[in-house]
Design a protein around this motif. Sequence first.
Motif, PDB file in Angstrom:
ATOM      1  N   GLN A  34       7.162  18.656   1.287  1.00  0.00           N
ATOM      2  CA  GLN A  34       8.136  17.961   0.441  1.00  0.00           C
ATOM      3  C   GLN A  34       7.419  17.295  -0.732  1.00  0.00           C
ATOM      4  O   GLN A  34       6.305  16.783  -0.595  1.00  0.00           O
ATOM      5  N   THR A  35       8.048  17.306  -1.897  1.00  0.00           N
ATOM      6  CA  THR A  35       7.481  16.703  -3.103  1.00  0.00           C
ATOM      7  C   THR A  35       8.529  15.860  -3.793  1.00  0.00           C
ATOM      8  O   THR A  35       9.729  15.956  -3.498  1.00  0.00           O
ATOM      9  N   ASP A  36       8.068  15.029  -4.748  1.00  0.00           N
ATOM     10  CA  ASP A  36       9.027  14.256  -5.518  1.00  0.00           C
ATOM     11  C   ASP A  36       9.546  15.096  -6.681  1.00  0.00           C
ATOM     12  O   ASP A  36       9.250  16.294  -6.788  1.00  0.00           O
ATOM     13  N   LYS A  37      10.286  14.483  -7.591  1.00  0.00           N
ATOM     14  CA  LYS A  37      10.926  15.244  -8.666  1.00  0.00           C
ATOM     15  C   LYS A  37       9.916  15.853  -9.640  1.00  0.00           C
ATOM     16  O   LYS A  37      10.230  16.814 -10.343  1.00  0.00           O
ATOM     17  N   THR A  38       8.686  15.302  -9.680  1.00  0.00           N
ATOM     18  CA  THR A  38       7.661  15.844 -10.582  1.00  0.00           C
ATOM     19  C   THR A  38       6.749  16.844  -9.888  1.00  0.00           C
ATOM     20  O   THR A  38       5.813  17.343 -10.505  1.00  0.00           O
ATOM     21  N   GLY A  39       7.011  17.110  -8.603  1.00  0.00           N
ATOM     22  CA  GLY A  39       6.197  18.078  -7.873  1.00  0.00           C
ATOM     23  C   GLY A  39       4.985  17.488  -7.193  1.00  0.00           C
ATOM     24  O   GLY A  39       4.157  18.235  -6.640  1.00  0.00           O
ATOM     25  N   ARG A  40       4.843  16.162  -7.180  1.00  0.00           N
ATOM     26  CA  ARG A  40       3.691  15.553  -6.538  1.00  0.00           C
ATOM     27  C   ARG A  40       3.918  15.427  -5.037  1.00  0.00           C
ATOM     28  O   ARG A  40       5.040  15.143  -4.592  1.00  0.00           O
ATOM     29  N   PRO A  41       2.885  15.600  -4.212  1.00  0.00           N
ATOM     30  CA  PRO A  41       3.012  15.441  -2.758  1.00  0.00           C
ATOM     31  C   PRO A  41       3.273  13.989  -2.394  1.00  0.00           C
ATOM     32  O   PRO A  41       3.102  13.085  -3.221  1.00  0.00           O
ATOM     33  N   LEU A  42       3.666  13.763  -1.151  1.00  0.00           N
ATOM     34  CA  LEU A  42       4.002  12.422  -0.698  1.00  0.00           C
ATOM     35  C   LEU A  42       2.768  11.704  -0.185  1.00  0.00           C
ATOM     36  O   LEU A  42       1.905  12.306   0.468  1.00  0.00           O
ATOM     37  N   ALA A  43       2.701  10.427  -0.445  1.00  0.00           N
ATOM     38  CA  ALA A  43       1.558   9.628  -0.030  1.00  0.00           C
ATOM     39  C   ALA A  43       1.671   9.245   1.439  1.00  0.00           C
ATOM     40  O   ALA A  43       2.754   8.900   1.919  1.00  0.00           O
ATOM     41  N   GLY A  44       0.552   9.320   2.170  1.00  0.00           N
ATOM     42  CA  GLY A  44       0.515   8.880   3.561  1.00  0.00           C
ATOM     43  C   GLY A  44       0.863   9.953   4.573  1.00  0.00           C
ATOM     44  O   GLY A  44       1.067   9.643   5.751  1.00  0.00           O
ATOM     45  N   TYR A  45       0.954  11.208   4.143  1.00  0.00           N
ATOM     46  CA  TYR A  45       1.330  12.269   5.089  1.00  0.00           C
ATOM     47  C   TYR A  45       0.287  12.432   6.189  1.00  0.00           C
ATOM     48  O   TYR A  45       0.613  12.526   7.377  1.00  0.00           O
ATOM     49  N   ALA A  46      -0.990  12.474   5.819  1.00  0.00           N
ATOM     50  CA  ALA A  46      -2.046  12.710   6.801  1.00  0.00           C
ATOM     51  C   ALA A  46      -2.093  11.609   7.856  1.00  0.00           C
ATOM     52  O   ALA A  46      -2.335  11.872   9.040  1.00  0.00           O
ATOM     53  N   GLN A  47      -1.833  10.363   7.447  1.00  0.00           N
ATOM     54  CA  GLN A  47      -1.922   9.247   8.383  1.00  0.00           C
ATOM     55  C   GLN A  47      -0.743   9.182   9.347  1.00  0.00           C
ATOM     56  O   GLN A  47      -0.883   8.726  10.491  1.00  0.00           O
ATOM     57  N   HIS A  48       0.418   9.611   8.927  1.00  0.00           N
ATOM     58  CA  HIS A  48       1.633   9.383   9.724  1.00  0.00           C
ATOM     59  C   HIS A  48       2.283  10.656  10.273  1.00  0.00           C
ATOM     60  O   HIS A  48       3.292  10.552  10.972  1.00  0.00           O
ATOM     61  N   TYR A  60      -1.317   4.185 -18.131  1.00  0.00           N
ATOM     62  CA  TYR A  60      -0.255   3.196 -18.289  1.00  0.00           C
ATOM     63  C   TYR A  60       1.131   3.840 -18.215  1.00  0.00           C
ATOM     64  O   TYR A  60       1.391   4.845 -18.844  1.00  0.00           O
ATOM     65  N   GLY A  61       2.031   3.290 -17.342  1.00  0.00           N
ATOM     66  CA  GLY A  61       3.413   3.754 -17.270  1.00  0.00           C
ATOM     67  C   GLY A  61       3.655   4.837 -16.232  1.00  0.00           C
ATOM     68  O   GLY A  61       4.785   5.208 -16.004  1.00  0.00           O
ATOM     69  N   ALA A  62       2.662   5.408 -15.560  1.00  0.00           N
ATOM     70  CA  ALA A  62       2.870   6.455 -14.568  1.00  0.00           C
ATOM     71  C   ALA A  62       3.395   5.847 -13.266  1.00  0.00           C
ATOM     72  O   ALA A  62       3.030   4.737 -12.892  1.00  0.00           O
ATOM     73  N   GLU A  63       4.315   6.559 -12.557  1.00  0.00           N
ATOM     74  CA  GLU A  63       4.896   6.075 -11.306  1.00  0.00           C
ATOM     75  C   GLU A  63       3.972   6.366 -10.140  1.00  0.00           C
ATOM     76  O   GLU A  63       3.319   7.411 -10.109  1.00  0.00           O
ATOM     77  N   PRO A  64       3.929   5.485  -9.130  1.00  0.00           N
ATOM     78  CA  PRO A  64       3.122   5.764  -7.935  1.00  0.00           C
ATOM     79  C   PRO A  64       3.759   6.873  -7.112  1.00  0.00           C
ATOM     80  O   PRO A  64       4.947   7.170  -7.244  1.00  0.00           O
ATOM     81  N   GLN A  65       2.988   7.485  -6.227  1.00  0.00           N
ATOM     82  CA  GLN A  65       3.496   8.542  -5.361  1.00  0.00           C
ATOM     83  C   GLN A  65       4.550   7.991  -4.407  1.00  0.00           C
ATOM     84  O   GLN A  65       4.471   6.846  -3.956  1.00  0.00           O
ATOM     85  N   LYS A  66       5.535   8.833  -4.084  1.00  0.00           N
ATOM     86  CA  LYS A  66       6.555   8.453  -3.117  1.00  0.00           C
ATOM     87  C   LYS A  66       5.957   8.478  -1.712  1.00  0.00           C
ATOM     88  O   LYS A  66       5.073   9.273  -1.395  1.00  0.00           O
ATOM     89  N   SER A  67       6.460   7.612  -0.844  1.00  0.00           N
ATOM     90  CA  SER A  67       5.925   7.460   0.508  1.00  0.00           C
ATOM     91  C   SER A  67       6.462   8.531   1.449  1.00  0.00           C
ATOM     92  O   SER A  67       7.679   8.763   1.521  1.00  0.00           O
ATOM     93  N   PHE A  68       5.563   9.162   2.183  1.00  0.00           N
ATOM     94  CA  PHE A  68       5.981  10.130   3.208  1.00  0.00           C
ATOM     95  C   PHE A  68       6.770   9.428   4.295  1.00  0.00           C
ATOM     96  O   PHE A  68       7.793   9.956   4.784  1.00  0.00           O
ATOM     97  N   LEU A  69       6.334   8.237   4.709  1.00  0.00           N
ATOM     98  CA  LEU A  69       6.986   7.526   5.802  1.00  0.00           C
ATOM     99  C   LEU A  69       8.439   7.195   5.457  1.00  0.00           C
ATOM    100  O   LEU A  69       9.350   7.414   6.266  1.00  0.00           O
ATOM    101  N   VAL A  70       8.672   6.708   4.238  1.00  0.00           N
ATOM    102  CA  VAL A  70      10.033   6.366   3.822  1.00  0.00           C
ATOM    103  C   VAL A  70      10.888   7.624   3.700  1.00  0.00           C
ATOM    104  O   VAL A  70      12.037   7.657   4.148  1.00  0.00           O
ATOM    105  N   THR A  71      10.317   8.669   3.111  1.00  0.00           N
ATOM    106  CA  THR A  71      11.060   9.931   2.959  1.00  0.00           C
ATOM    107  C   THR A  71      11.444  10.502   4.311  1.00  0.00           C
ATOM    108  O   THR A  71      12.580  10.966   4.514  1.00  0.00           O
ATOM    109  N   TRP A  72      10.521  10.472   5.262  1.00  0.00           N
ATOM    110  CA  TRP A  72      10.793  11.005   6.614  1.00  0.00           C
ATOM    111  C   TRP A  72      11.907  10.221   7.305  1.00  0.00           C
ATOM    112  O   TRP A  72      12.812  10.822   7.902  1.00  0.00           O
TER     113      TRP A  72
END
Length: 360
Positions: free
Chosen positions: A109-123, A49-61
């Motif tokens: 590239q990672t978000d502020k918490t060090g997590r990888p971006l979602a959707g990198y492999a697909q795009h 509960y309360g955790a943020e979803p991963q940031k999008s690779f597509l949007v970041t790119w």
Amino acid sequence: MSHPGPTLPPPPSDYTTYGAPQYANGQLLDGQNAGQAYPGQYGAFAGQYGAEPQKSFLVTWLFSLLLGVLGVDRFYLGKIGTGIAKLLTLGGLGWWALVDLVITLAGKQTDKTGRPLAGYAQHKKVAVVVTVVFLVVNLVIGVFSGIAAAAIVRQASTPPIVTAAPVTSESAASDPSADPAATGEAATGEDRPHLAAQTLTGTGDAVKTVDLKGVPAVVTFTCKACSGNTVLETNGHEMLLVNAVGAYAGSHLVDTSTAATTELAISADSAWTLKIEDIDSVPTSTDKASGHGDMVLYWDAFSDKAAVTNKGEGNFVVQGFGSEVPELAVNKIGDYNGTVKLTPGFVQVNSDGDWTIAAK
């Protein structure tokens, strides 16, 4: 004989935590697996509960590619501090923005918490191809824009006709069989309109409308009785022709570039005369020229080097129009003596004293 009493239950464990796997006598309870994730366990899982979803690779790119110099990609990833720094430096003058784009495309590239971006492999493949095409197209556009800008600057700074030799009575007389019109076309290199000489007169300040047909001309301004400020301005490329104190007499080239003069503004405190002539009226000098004050001449020497002298107190300027780009041969104050490069062609001299130009 005594009987044993009922067996007391074991005390509760001090290590039991809410939501963690529970054990009975060292064994998991029914339905539990070792290492099973429990949503209620504090801070352990992304789905809690309360955790943020991963940031999008597509949007970041896309942010990095299109708005990287403004730091928008880093703001999106939650890296506010470096985002502000990137914005203030315009993406590190472009280099920081390029590095971030490469890191994003490489999947590092990672978000502020060090997590990888979602959707990198697909795009990632599409992102790399689009990025390469985008950068190549912008590079081509930049090259052609630079060429176009250079052509505009060159056109603006290059005199269109003023490099041509004037047609004088001596040159026409040297070949009695030559047709005057044909001689004029041969000398100028093209069929251009020629100005009929005109003289304007007046007293005091005035603005005169003129039609120079879009070709270079020679303006001779005379105010023998002037005692205050004497000024002659144009609305063409040259702008300020005369700015003197007291009596004045001198000649100037106008419309040496594409900016056509349509008005001449005079400021004087006495009667003045303004004569406008075609550049064919300019006198030709071969080995040596001399004069006093402002003057226009055609330098028809055998060399592109000239020995120049001046005896005066004010600005001394020698500007040549023999090459594609005007040459500022001399720009000094007071007396002058030196050798300079001066390509044969029209020459504008500005001086308040006596000067000489000799071929070397």
